[in-house]
Each structure stands twice: as structure tokens, then as C-alpha cells.
Motif scaffolding. Structure first.
Motif: not given
Length: 246
Positions: A120-134
Motif C-alpha cells: 500500500a502507498v501511504s497517504s503521507q508519501i503522496i502528500q509529501t510529493l504534492e507539498e514538494r510541488g513535484w
């Protein structure tokens, strides 16, 4: 009064160095009036000359997705990095693999990422990448639940020194892509990864539209970011059904 070729190069160099962000050709054109006698072809020619002039310098003029910028050459990163006291931290392997899958298989849903990775992909991983702007949501898959489709941003291309997605280095496997990103993060220098071939992309994805081969391998610009996630891999992905985004 028309601007001379030498003066044009000086103006462009000064503008690019002074700008906080890369400058596009359109922005560079806006620096000049009609009386200056400068067109887009003249600007392109001057930029090419500036690139040649930086061959034996510590910085290079490079075109990325957002435009043109000067950046420190890889051979000088080791010493220049000492000017900055920020602690360089590393992303987890799970985050790097997720980013690599989005970059090469976009647009892709979270459930499709889980099917490839097997966890499973943690929600925190997606959130981190979105916050980074990538990473950003670029649409929704027209299936039950309409899961979000994820894709990379212009900021992602700028950070890794790429002008377009077709400059991504070809991949032999997802593991190779994660290793390439990890090497860039670890070395704080541009790292070229010689890889043989790209993985198959899902039909209709952006990755499937690009022709990736060994001749277009591009250097990856380093990650200089704060430690973002040290989370566990997550629960095993359930086989036989699509994972719907939270």
C-alpha cells in the motif's frame, strides 16, 4: 538603435543571473523594445553562444521546463555545497519508488502504483510529493470510484534539470529508477545513470507517448531537501481489486 550581438549576450546573461526563477524565451523577448532590433532567433543564437562560453566555467547555462537558468556544474557541487548549512536529508525508498512510477507511468492512480509495488502507498508519501510541488492530480480515471490520476509538475522537471519528460533516462526496471533518484539525493551532484530500456507504460499514459532510448539519458539534478518520511512500507496491497484513493 539596434543592440549589438555582444550587448545582447550581456543583457541576457545579466537577466538570467538576476532572476529568481528560470526565464522563458517569451520573458526574455519582453526585455526588448521594437527599436532594439531583437527577435526570438537572435535570442536563441545568443543563448547558444552563452552556453558555449560556459564550457570552461564553474556554472553552465541550461534550459529546463520553465526556461533558462544558470546552475553550478556537477564538478563544483562538493565545494559550493559548503556555503549552505542546511542539513540534506534523504527520502525513503518507498517515496523514491512512488515518484519514479509517477514520473514514468503517468498519469497513474494510487491503486495502480500499489499493484506494481505490491504494498500500500501511504497517504503521507503522496502528500509529501504534492507539498514538494513535484506531483499533482491531473484528472480522474473513469472507473468505479473515479480515483485520482497523478502526474509530475513543471517544478519536478525544473528540479531535475529536465526540459521535458522525454529527457528522463530510460529504465530497465523500477528499482533502477529508484536507485538513480537515490544517487542524486545522496551525492548532491548531477548523476547520469546509463540504463538500457524503459518499462512498458500503460496504454494511453504520457510515458507511452515518449520514445525513450539510451541516447536521451539525462542527468538528474540533486535533491536538497529536508527529511520527509521514514514511514514503513504499509500494508500488503490486496490482489484482485483496485485500490481506491483515500
Amino acid at each position: 538603435m539596434a543592440i549589438s550581438t555582444g550587448q545582447l549576450r550581456c543583457i541576457l546573461q545579466a537577466a538570467i543571473l538576476a532572476a529568481p526563477q528560470p526565464l522563458s524565451l517569451r520573458q526574455l523577448e519582453e526585455l526588448f523594445d521594437a527599436d532594439d532590433g531583437v527577435d526570438r532567433d537572435a535570442i536563441r543564437h545568443a543563448l547558444a553562444q552563452l552556453q558555449q562560453d560556459s564550457d570552461d566555467q564553474g556554472v553552465e547555462l541550461r534550459e529546463v521546463a520553465s526556461g533558462w537558468r544558470y546552475q553550478v556544474k556537477p564538478g563544483c557541487h562538493r565545494w559550493v555545497a559548503r556555503l549552505f548549512s542546511e542539513r540534506r536529508t534523504r527520502y525513503s525508498r518507498a517515496t523514491l519508488e512512488t515518484l519514479a512510477l509517477i514520473a514514468y507511468r503517468q498519469p497513474i492512480t494510487r491503486g495502480e502504483i500499489e499493484q506494481v509495488r505490491g504494498v500500500a502507498v501511504s497517504s503521507q508519501i503522496i502528500q509529501t510529493l504534492e507539498e514538494r510541488g513535484w506531483v499533482e492530480v491531473v484528472g480522474h480515471r473513469e472507473i468505479a470510484g473515479r480515483p485520482a490520476l497523478l502526474g509530475t509538475t513543471r517544478a519536478f522537471l525544473d528540479h531535475f534539470g529536465l526540459a521535458a519528460l522525454d529527457q528522463l533516462p530510460p529504465l530497465h526496471s523500477l528499482q533502477d529508477s529508484a536507485a538513480a533518484l537515490a544517487a542524486a539525493n545522496e551525492d548532491f551532484s548531477t548523476a547520469t545513470t546509463p540504463l538500457d530500456e524503459a518499462p512498458d507504460a500503460a496504454p494511453g499514459t504520457r510515458a507511452a507517448e515518449h520514445h525513450l532510448n539510451s541516447s536521451n539519458a539525462a542527468a538528474l539534478t540533486p535533491l536538497a531537501v529536508e527529511q520527509a518520511d521514514v514511514e514503513p512500507e504499509g500494508r500488503p496491497a490486496r490482489a484482485g481489486r483496485s485500490q481506491i484513493d483515500e
